[in-house]
Write a protein that holds these residues in place. Structure first.
Motif, short mmCIF file in Angstrom:
data_model
loop_
_atom_site.label_atom_id
_atom_site.label_comp_id
_atom_site.label_asym_id
_atom_site.label_seq_id
_atom_site.Cartn_x
_atom_site.Cartn_y
_atom_site.Cartn_z
N ASN A 34 -72.96 -43.37 1.62
CA ASN A 34 -72.14 -44.57 1.51
C ASN A 34 -72.75 -45.64 2.42
O ASN A 34 -72.33 -45.82 3.55
N PRO A 35 -73.76 -46.36 1.93
CA PRO A 35 -74.50 -47.30 2.78
C PRO A 35 -73.68 -48.49 3.27
O PRO A 35 -74.09 -49.17 4.21
N ASN A 36 -72.54 -48.77 2.63
CA ASN A 36 -71.72 -49.92 3.04
C ASN A 36 -70.68 -49.56 4.10
O ASN A 36 -69.87 -50.41 4.48
N MET A 37 -70.71 -48.34 4.57
CA MET A 37 -69.65 -47.85 5.43
C MET A 37 -70.10 -47.76 6.88
O MET A 37 -71.06 -47.06 7.20
N PRO A 38 -69.41 -48.46 7.80
CA PRO A 38 -69.69 -48.26 9.23
C PRO A 38 -69.34 -46.84 9.64
O PRO A 38 -68.36 -46.27 9.16
N ILE A 39 -70.13 -46.25 10.53
CA ILE A 39 -69.91 -44.89 10.99
C ILE A 39 -69.74 -44.90 12.50
O ILE A 39 -70.56 -45.48 13.22
N ILE A 40 -68.67 -44.26 12.97
CA ILE A 40 -68.44 -44.12 14.40
C ILE A 40 -68.42 -42.63 14.73
O ILE A 40 -67.66 -41.87 14.12
N GLN A 41 -69.26 -42.20 15.65
CA GLN A 41 -69.29 -40.79 16.06
C GLN A 41 -68.19 -40.54 17.08
O GLN A 41 -68.04 -41.29 18.05
N THR A 42 -67.41 -39.48 16.87
CA THR A 42 -66.27 -39.21 17.75
C THR A 42 -66.17 -37.74 18.12
O THR A 42 -66.69 -36.86 17.43
N VAL A 43 -65.47 -37.51 19.23
CA VAL A 43 -65.04 -36.17 19.65
C VAL A 43 -63.51 -36.20 19.68
O VAL A 43 -62.92 -37.09 20.28
N ASN A 44 -62.90 -35.24 19.01
CA ASN A 44 -61.43 -35.19 18.91
C ASN A 44 -60.87 -36.47 18.31
O ASN A 44 -59.76 -36.88 18.63
N ALA A 45 -61.66 -37.12 17.44
CA ALA A 45 -61.24 -38.34 16.73
C ALA A 45 -60.79 -39.44 17.68
O ALA A 45 -59.94 -40.26 17.34
N GLU A 46 -61.34 -39.48 18.88
CA GLU A 46 -60.94 -40.48 19.86
C GLU A 46 -61.82 -41.71 19.74
O GLU A 46 -63.04 -41.64 19.90
N GLY A 87 -61.50 -46.31 20.20
CA GLY A 87 -60.68 -47.45 20.55
C GLY A 87 -60.14 -48.15 19.31
O GLY A 87 -60.88 -48.35 18.34
N PHE A 88 -58.87 -48.52 19.33
CA PHE A 88 -58.30 -49.18 18.17
C PHE A 88 -58.97 -50.53 17.94
O PHE A 88 -59.12 -50.98 16.80
N ASP A 89 -59.40 -51.18 19.01
CA ASP A 89 -60.11 -52.44 18.85
C ASP A 89 -61.43 -52.25 18.12
O ASP A 89 -61.88 -53.13 17.37
N VAL A 90 -62.05 -51.08 18.30
CA VAL A 90 -63.29 -50.78 17.58
C VAL A 90 -63.01 -50.64 16.09
O VAL A 90 -63.78 -51.12 15.24
N ILE A 91 -61.89 -49.98 15.75
CA ILE A 91 -61.50 -49.85 14.35
C ILE A 91 -61.24 -51.22 13.74
O ILE A 91 -61.70 -51.53 12.63
N GLU A 92 -60.51 -52.06 14.47
CA GLU A 92 -60.20 -53.41 13.97
C GLU A 92 -61.47 -54.20 13.71
O GLU A 92 -61.62 -54.84 12.66
N ASP A 93 -62.40 -54.17 14.66
CA ASP A 93 -63.63 -54.94 14.52
C ASP A 93 -64.49 -54.42 13.36
O ASP A 93 -65.06 -55.21 12.59
N ALA A 94 -64.56 -53.10 13.23
CA ALA A 94 -65.38 -52.51 12.17
C ALA A 94 -64.83 -52.87 10.79
O ALA A 94 -65.59 -53.19 9.87
N LEU A 95 -63.52 -52.82 10.64
CA LEU A 95 -62.91 -53.14 9.35
C LEU A 95 -62.99 -54.63 9.06
O LEU A 95 -63.10 -55.04 7.90
N ALA A 96 -62.94 -55.45 10.09
CA ALA A 96 -63.05 -56.89 9.89
C ALA A 96 -64.42 -57.27 9.36
O ALA A 96 -64.58 -58.25 8.62
N ASP A 97 -65.44 -56.47 9.71
CA ASP A 97 -66.80 -56.75 9.27
C ASP A 97 -67.13 -56.11 7.93
O ASP A 97 -68.23 -56.29 7.39
N THR A 98 -66.19 -55.34 7.39
CA THR A 98 -66.43 -54.63 6.14
C THR A 98 -65.78 -55.36 4.98
O THR A 98 -64.60 -55.63 5.00
N LYS A 99 -66.55 -55.70 3.97
CA LYS A 99 -65.98 -56.34 2.79
C LYS A 99 -65.17 -55.31 2.01
O LYS A 99 -65.65 -54.23 1.69
N LEU A 159 -64.24 -47.27 6.63
CA LEU A 159 -64.76 -46.91 7.95
C LEU A 159 -64.73 -45.39 8.07
O LEU A 159 -63.73 -44.77 7.72
N LEU A 160 -65.81 -44.81 8.56
CA LEU A 160 -65.89 -43.36 8.70
C LEU A 160 -65.97 -42.96 10.15
O LEU A 160 -66.77 -43.51 10.92
#
Length: 308
Positions: free
Chosen positions: A179-191, A193-205, A154-155
């Motif tokens: 890296n076409p297999n990598m979900p990308i989340i745009q952030t400011v100050n790396a902020e 939601g942890f639930d977003v991280i969990e969901d993104a990683l759950a969908d990533t093989k 996850l990036l």
């Protein structure tokens, strides 16, 4: 089983900011996080910031890489966390900016606690401005920078507030192609939601990867500056502007004239950031980069000053 998340990214990308955001969210959810941090050099600067976030079990690796020769120490520190804290819900590992993420991940796997932890994935934080100027990095440093992104599950494309709309579109497209297999989340100050991280990683093989280039031979070094007196903020910033481009990161506490406590000072990629501190921290500054022996200290630039 205890979930383990590994936070990767180049120097100054925003990994510690991400770590602090996640710690706060986990505590709000009633969970107990524990942290393993790898600092570049022998000063536990970022670890001090985590300690300031409240009672969080913390182990640290100083002056060495979490991967490579530091793998035995990593195993020992993780074992210490598990033995000393039997109620941990999540372990967050922040690597130094000079660590190869896959080697760092390999160092976490151990038969000692294989039945207690499960690796959820590598979250890599990338400074979008540095990505745009990646070709200006020395070849060896650029290789590590790209490897950290290549092996992410996850990036977080961080510091998007510093980009124009056109630059943001370019960065997003290029990272997706890289890296076409990598979900990308745009952030400011790396902020994020942890639930977003969990969901993104759950969908990533989870994909296996072999390290292509190790960060252990990078020509990076660290330098510690200590302060005996308060400094003028403007003069200090002029000194910062005079530093060569081979200085990638600075972080520490700087005593500023007229301010009660040393201020939290951070520098990454030509940009400075000052934040007030409400407790008195030890006034010292860590510089990370290349050829630091050629970096003039503040006193030499300001010969009338005895402040450093």
């Amino acid at each position: 089983m205890i979930d383990v998340y590994l936070f990767s990214g180049f120097l100054g990308s925003g990994k510690t900011s991400l770590l602090l955001h996640v710690i706060r969210q986990l505590k709000e959810q009633g969970k107990k996080p524990a942290v393993l941090m790898n600092e570049f050099g022998n000063l536990a600067f970022d670890s001090d910031r985590v300690n300031g976030a409240g009672e969080v079990p913390l182990k640290e690796l100083l002056d060495g890489c979490i991967c490579c020769t530091g793998s035995d120490r990593t195993e020992a520190q993780l074992q210490g966390l598990l033995v000393e804290n039997d109620d941990i819900d999540v372990i967050l590992i922040e690597t130094t900016g000079a660590a190869h993420p896959v080697e760092a991940l390999d160092a976490v796997f151990s038969p000692l606690f294989a039945d207690r932890i499960q690796i959820k994935g590598i979250v890599t934080v990338v400074d979008c401005k540095r990505w745009l100027d990646r070709n200006q990095l020395p070849p060896q440093v650029k290789m590590l920078f790209l490897e950290q992104i290549r092996h992410a599950h996850l990036l977080l494309a961080n510091k998007v507030d510093l980009l124009t709309e056109g630059e943001l579109a370019t960065v997003t497209m290029q990272l997706s192609d890289f890296n076409p297999n990598m979900p990308i989340i745009q952030t400011v100050n790396a902020e994020v939601g942890f639930d977003v991280i969990e969901d993104a990683l759950a969908d990533t093989k989870q994909r296996s990867a072999i390290p292509i280039h190790s960060g252990k031979n990078l020509p990076l070094s660290s330098k510690l500056l200590t302060f005996s007196e308060e400094i003028e903020k403007e003069s200090f910033e002029e000194w910062v502007k005079s530093l060569p481009e081979t200085v990638y990161r600075m972080k520490g506490y700087v005593p500023v004239r007229g301010v009660k406590n040393p201020m939290l000072f951070q520098y990454a990629y030509g940009m400075v950031n000052w934040l007030p501190e409400y407790v008195r921290m030890e006034p010292r500054l860590v510089i990370i980069g290349e050829d630091l022996k050629n970096v003039a200290d503040f006193r030499r630039v300001n010969p009338d000053s005895n402040e450093i």
